[in-house]
Design an enzyme around this catalytic site. Structure first.
Site, mmCIF file in Angstrom:
data_model
loop_
_atom_site.group_PDB
_atom_site.id
_atom_site.type_symbol
_atom_site.label_atom_id
_atom_site.label_comp_id
_atom_site.label_asym_id
_atom_site.label_seq_id
_atom_site.Cartn_x
_atom_site.Cartn_y
_atom_site.Cartn_z
ATOM 1 N N THR A 165 6.195 6.037 0.683
ATOM 2 C CA THR A 165 5.688 5.610 1.948
ATOM 3 C C THR A 165 4.983 4.399 2.068
ATOM 4 O O THR A 165 3.936 4.488 1.219
ATOM 5 C CB THR A 165 4.881 6.860 2.345
ATOM 6 O OG1 THR A 165 5.401 8.004 2.319
ATOM 7 C CG2 THR A 165 4.308 6.556 3.866
ATOM 8 N N ASP A 205 -2.931 -1.617 -6.577
ATOM 9 C CA ASP A 205 -2.493 -0.225 -5.498
ATOM 10 C C ASP A 205 -1.586 0.629 -6.076
ATOM 11 O O ASP A 205 -0.357 0.774 -5.970
ATOM 12 C CB ASP A 205 -1.619 -1.373 -4.520
ATOM 13 C CG ASP A 205 -1.550 -0.614 -3.265
ATOM 14 O OD1 ASP A 205 -1.728 0.825 -3.292
ATOM 15 O OD2 ASP A 205 -1.072 -1.073 -2.124
ATOM 16 N N MET A 263 0.878 -1.099 0.074
ATOM 17 C CA MET A 263 -0.059 0.097 -0.064
ATOM 18 C C MET A 263 0.786 1.306 0.062
ATOM 19 O O MET A 263 0.721 2.098 0.948
ATOM 20 C CB MET A 263 -0.758 -0.102 1.307
ATOM 21 C CG MET A 263 -0.329 0.234 2.282
ATOM 22 S SD MET A 263 -1.613 -0.262 3.887
ATOM 23 C CE MET A 263 -0.428 -0.659 5.128
ATOM 24 N N PRO A 264 1.784 1.545 -0.963
ATOM 25 C CA PRO A 264 2.713 2.567 -1.154
ATOM 26 C C PRO A 264 1.981 3.916 -1.718
ATOM 27 O O PRO A 264 0.967 3.609 -2.365
ATOM 28 C CB PRO A 264 3.825 2.133 -1.684
ATOM 29 C CG PRO A 264 3.554 1.126 -2.712
ATOM 30 C CD PRO A 264 2.243 0.393 -1.908
ATOM 31 N N MET A 265 2.119 4.949 -1.239
ATOM 32 C CA MET A 265 1.864 6.232 -1.588
ATOM 33 C C MET A 265 3.145 6.822 -2.123
ATOM 34 O O MET A 265 4.201 6.749 -1.187
ATOM 35 C CB MET A 265 1.194 7.012 -0.453
ATOM 36 C CG MET A 265 0.343 8.142 -1.074
ATOM 37 S SD MET A 265 1.249 9.736 -1.632
ATOM 38 C CE MET A 265 2.056 10.154 -0.261
#
Length: 129
Positions: free
Chosen positions: A72, A38, A1-3
Site C-alpha cells: 500500500t 521508510d 511511504m509504503p506499508m
C-alpha cells in the site's frame, strides 16, 4: 511511504522470513523510489488451512512456498516502476532463496496522502485526525 504485508504459509524459518523482508525493502528502495528509512512491514504467517490460493491461476504451479506481497503506497508510481518492482523482487527471491517465480504474487494499492497518519494524531496534511 509504503506499508507492506507479506503473507506466507507456516513452516518458513525466521531467518528466511527476515531475508524476504530485507529483499522486499531493498527492492522498494531501488525500484520504487522509497527512502531507506521508510520501512513498515507486517509478516502474516498462516496455518495451511487459512491460506487458500489456486495452484495454477495465471502461473505455472504454486507450491507451499507461495508468498503474497501486498504493498500500500501513498504516491502513484509509473508503469515502468511497477514492472521493475515485479521483475526485480521476483528475481532477487529466486537468486537468494531459490523461490520459484510461480510462488511470488505482488499486489499494489495506492492511497491519497490524507489517508496516512504516522503518529501524533496528525495526517500527512498536518490536520488532526
Amino acid at each position: 511511504m509504503p506499508m507492506t504485508r507479506i503473507t506466507v504459509q507456516e513452516g518458513r524459518s525466521a531467518a528466511e522470513l527476515h531475508q524476504v523482508q530485507d529483499i522486499l525493502h531493498q527492492t522498494l528502495v531501488d525500484e520504487f523510489d522509497v527512502p531507506a528509512a521508510d520501512r513498515f512491514q507486517i509478516v502474516d504467517i498462516k496455518p495451511t488451512e487459512q491460506l487458500h490460493y489456486d495452484p495454477h491461476y495465471m502461473a505455472g504451479e504454486r507450491s507451499s512456498r507461495f508468498t503474497l506481497f501486498e504493498i500500500t503506497a501513498g504516491k502513484p508510481r509509473r508503469l515502468e516502476q511497477k514492472q521493475a518492482l515485479y521483475r526485480t523482487l521476483t528475481q532477487r527471491l529466486v537468486d537468494a532463496l531459490g523461490v520459484r517465480p510461480d510462488d511470488v504474487m505482488i499486489v499494489i494499492r495506492f492511497t491519497a496522502t490524507e489517508d496516512w497518519c504516522f503518529g501524533l494524531g496528525k495526517g500527512l496534511t498536518g490536520d488532526p485526525q
